[in-house]
Design an enzyme around this catalytic site. Structure first.
Site, PDB file in Angstrom:
ATOM      1  N   LYS A   9     -22.459  25.855   4.342  1.00 28.96           N
ATOM      2  CA  LYS A   9     -22.767  24.459   4.019  1.00 28.96           C
ATOM      3  C   LYS A   9     -24.120  24.055   4.593  1.00 28.96           C
ATOM      4  CE  LYS A   9     -18.060  22.607   3.644  1.00 28.96           C
ATOM      5  NZ  LYS A   9     -17.105  21.604   4.191  1.00 28.96           N
TER       6      LYS A   9
ATOM      7  N   THR B 144     -10.069   9.221   6.511  1.00 25.50           N
ATOM      8  CA  THR B 144      -8.835   8.472   6.256  1.00 25.50           C
ATOM      9  C   THR B 144      -7.729   9.046   7.132  1.00 25.50           C
ATOM     10  OG1 THR B 144      -9.528   8.088   3.969  1.00 25.50           O
ATOM     11  CG2 THR B 144      -7.200   7.729   4.479  1.00 25.50           C
TER      12      THR B 144
ATOM     13  N   GLU C 210     -14.227   4.777   4.592  1.00 27.46           N
ATOM     14  CA  GLU C 210     -15.078   4.922   3.409  1.00 27.46           C
ATOM     15  C   GLU C 210     -14.306   4.504   2.164  1.00 27.46           C
ATOM     16  OE1 GLU C 210     -14.595   7.204   0.865  1.00 27.46           O
ATOM     17  OE2 GLU C 210     -12.963   8.396   1.708  1.00 27.46           O
TER      18      GLU C 210
ATOM     19  N   LEU D 171     -15.544   5.464  -1.136  1.00 26.43           N
ATOM     20  CA  LEU D 171     -16.345   6.109  -2.174  1.00 26.43           C
ATOM     21  C   LEU D 171     -15.521   6.470  -3.396  1.00 26.43           C
ATOM     22  CD1 LEU D 171     -18.548   8.568  -0.084  1.00 26.43           C
ATOM     23  CD2 LEU D 171     -18.833   6.113  -0.462  1.00 26.43           C
ATOM     24  N   ARG D 172     -16.096   6.224  -4.558  1.00 26.05           N
ATOM     25  CA  ARG D 172     -15.505   6.686  -5.812  1.00 26.05           C
ATOM     26  C   ARG D 172     -16.271   7.910  -6.259  1.00 26.05           C
ATOM     27  NH1 ARG D 172     -16.966   1.878  -9.414  1.00 26.05           N
ATOM     28  NH2 ARG D 172     -18.804   2.061  -8.059  1.00 26.05           N
TER      29      ARG D 172
ATOM     30  N   ASN E 229      -5.784   2.475  -1.623  1.00 20.44           N
ATOM     31  CA  ASN E 229      -5.391   3.595  -2.474  1.00 20.44           C
ATOM     32  C   ASN E 229      -3.960   3.457  -2.969  1.00 20.44           C
ATOM     33  OD1 ASN E 229      -7.858   4.806  -2.448  1.00 20.44           O
ATOM     34  ND2 ASN E 229      -7.321   6.459  -1.055  1.00 20.44           N
TER      35      ASN E 229
ATOM     36  N   GLY F 275      -5.004  11.980  -9.802  1.00 15.38           N
ATOM     37  CA  GLY F 275      -5.005  13.203  -9.000  1.00 15.38           C
ATOM     38  C   GLY F 275      -6.156  13.143  -8.024  1.00 15.38           C
TER      39      GLY F 275
ATOM     40  N   CYS G  25      -7.715  12.341  -2.851  1.00 16.98           N
ATOM     41  CA  CYS G  25      -7.458  11.133  -2.066  1.00 16.98           C
ATOM     42  C   CYS G  25      -6.122  10.469  -2.392  1.00 16.98           C
ATOM     43  CB  CYS G  25      -8.599  10.135  -2.259  1.00 16.98           C
ATOM     44  SG  CYS G  25     -10.145  10.657  -1.487  1.00 16.98           S
TER      45      CYS G  25
ATOM     46  N   LYS H 210      -2.564  12.447  -1.771  1.00 18.56           N
ATOM     47  CA  LYS H 210      -2.273  12.785  -0.375  1.00 18.56           C
ATOM     48  C   LYS H 210      -2.254  11.540   0.505  1.00 18.56           C
ATOM     49  CE  LYS H 210      -6.605  12.875   1.779  1.00 18.56           C
ATOM     50  NZ  LYS H 210      -7.014  12.390   3.112  1.00 18.56           N
TER      51      LYS H 210
END
Length: 447
Positions: A37, A129, A159, A161-162, A219, A268, A271, A274
């Protein structure tokens, strides 16, 4: 003196946050324990497909010609601790294997590794999260391990974020939520987010528990709304109604709104599924499990949609078996503008049909490589046209704009049977039927 920012973890969240902080003018040092990474970031490559992210990285990563040089990367915890005034922890919190609960091991490891090197005053900010109550425990752990002791504070900054809009959501968020315990922590975070605050982004100050609950609550609400309209699709099919018209009528009510009211094969990704399961698990630990029992049905409705699409496909090819039938699947990612196939309904449906004997060919604009890693035995095509060639049924399962813009007549010329099942309710039924296709979608009349 300008604040110096560090970002720990350079996956989807971390890479985006690091690049955005550099874009906002901060000197940023990002850390990851995975060398591949780090090497990718040094070359200006994003760890996943996200519109605009690689351009942002190349604009700021040190060593790239023409960049600002404000973003550097390292694998050295001591360097991170010495460099930063504000440390953002952005590591993953996956679902535990075989359980609903959240796996906190990555967050705990990152916090411990950082704390041992914190010999000066610093603010550590969790963005992952996590189950409510985690921040209290982690704050105590930081104070215990850090050489600077009480001069090291914790804050929580969830956060929102989409995927597909992560860069925009980081630079221009619709809200900023911070869980803090001191005026100093609040002041530092106001300084970090000064640009979006100046643009009018609401800045919500909360305690630890509330800040942790915001993301999981959001969520859970979105998942509930998606499963609600999918439950209504089941009722529409039984009663002969049209869920698309129903959703339009409901959406005009400003108390409900139009977003997330498109029936289909469900949600699905990494995020929503779960997070709602971890929320249920944590509520049980707190003795509040009855408060979230409805989320079990939300999850159940969502998973049931995948099986229903498989049943619709089987019916479309004769009703008994997929053996000897060619099935084209348009879409592998869990949503468009992403290469993420984690818990993808599209790929799950493709896999189920394949396991039941169907000859499945998948095409996705960005998710092919990741899909092959999950389901290497599926067939993969280089275009939608090639996927549809010789197909007995076409399944539209991820709502990429490319698929909405397809020419039904051109596809019809190569398909064996002109039958399309719209698992996202976004194709134009009249356009496809005018081209000779039998069009079907969940919760809508067949003609």
């Amino acid at each position: 003196m300008a604040l110096k920012i560090t970002v720990i973890g350079t996956g989807y969240l971390g890479a985006t946050h690091a690049a955005a902080m550099a874009e906002l003018g901060f000197e940023v040092l990002a850390l990851d324990v995975a060398k591949e990474k780090i090497d990718a970031l040094r070359a200006g490559r994003a760890p996943m497909y996200e519109p605009g992210l690689e351009e942002l990285l190349r604009r700021h990563v040190s060593g790239i010609e023409g960049s600002s040089g404000r973003l550097r990367v390292t694998m050295d915890w001591a360097e991170i601790a010495d460099f930063g005034d504000v440390h953002f922890v952005c590591v993953n919190t996956p679902q535990k294997q075989g359980e609903y609960a959240c796996d906190m091991s990555y967050v705990e490891s990152a916090m411990d590794s950082l704390a041992k090197h914190l010999g000066k005053a610093a603010l550590v900010v969790g963005k992952s999260t996590v189950p409510v109550g985690s921040a209290d425990r982690l704050a105590a752990r930081l104070a215990e391990l850090a050489p600077a002791g009480g001069e090291v504070e914790l804050a929580w900054n969830p956060e929102f974020l989409r995927e597909g809009f992560a860069v925009e959501d980081t630079l221009h968020p619709d809200r900023i939520v911070v869980g803090v315990r001191s005026e100093r922590a609040e002041r530092l975070l106001r300084e970090v987010y000064a640009s979006p605050i100046a643009e009018g982004t609401p800045f919500v100050v909360a305690d630890f528990a509330t800040a942790e609950l915001v993301k999981t609550s959001a969520n859970s609400f979105l998942a509930t709304k998606i499963s609600f309209i999918n439950a209504m699709a089941e009722v529409c099919e039984a009663a002969g109604g049209d869920v698309a018209t129903l959703a339009e009528a409901l959406g005009h009510d400003e108390r409900i709104g139009r977003k997330f009211l498109r029936a289909g094969i469900g949600f699905g990704g990494g995020c929503l599924p779960k997070d709602i399961r971890a929320f249920m698990a944590r509520a049980g630990e707190l003795g509040a499990d009855q408060a979230l029992t409805f989320l079990r049905e939300v999850d159940s409705v969502n998973m049931r949609r995948r099986g229903h699409m498989v049943d619709m496909a089987r019916e479309a090819v004769g009703g008994e078996s997929f053996l000897g039938k060619r099935v084209a699947v348009l879409g592998a990612t869990f949503k468009p503008d992403s290469d993420d196939v984690r818990d993808s309904p599209a790929l799950n449906v493709a896999g189920q049909i394949h396991l039941q004997g169907g000859q499945v060919t998948v095409y996705d604009p960005k998710g092919m490589d990741n899909a092959r890693l999950v389901f290497p035995t599926l067939g993969y095509a280089t275009s939608a046209l090639e996927a549809v060639r010789g197909a007995d049924v076409v399944l539209h399962l991820t709502e990429w704009r490319e698929f909405r813009d397809l020419d039904p007549a051109e596809l019809g010329a190569v398909a064996s049977v002109r039958t399309v099942l719209d698992g996202r309710n976004v194709l134009d039924p009249a356009r496809w039927r005018d081209a000779g296709w039998t069009y079907r979608a969940m919760g809508r009349p067949n003609a």
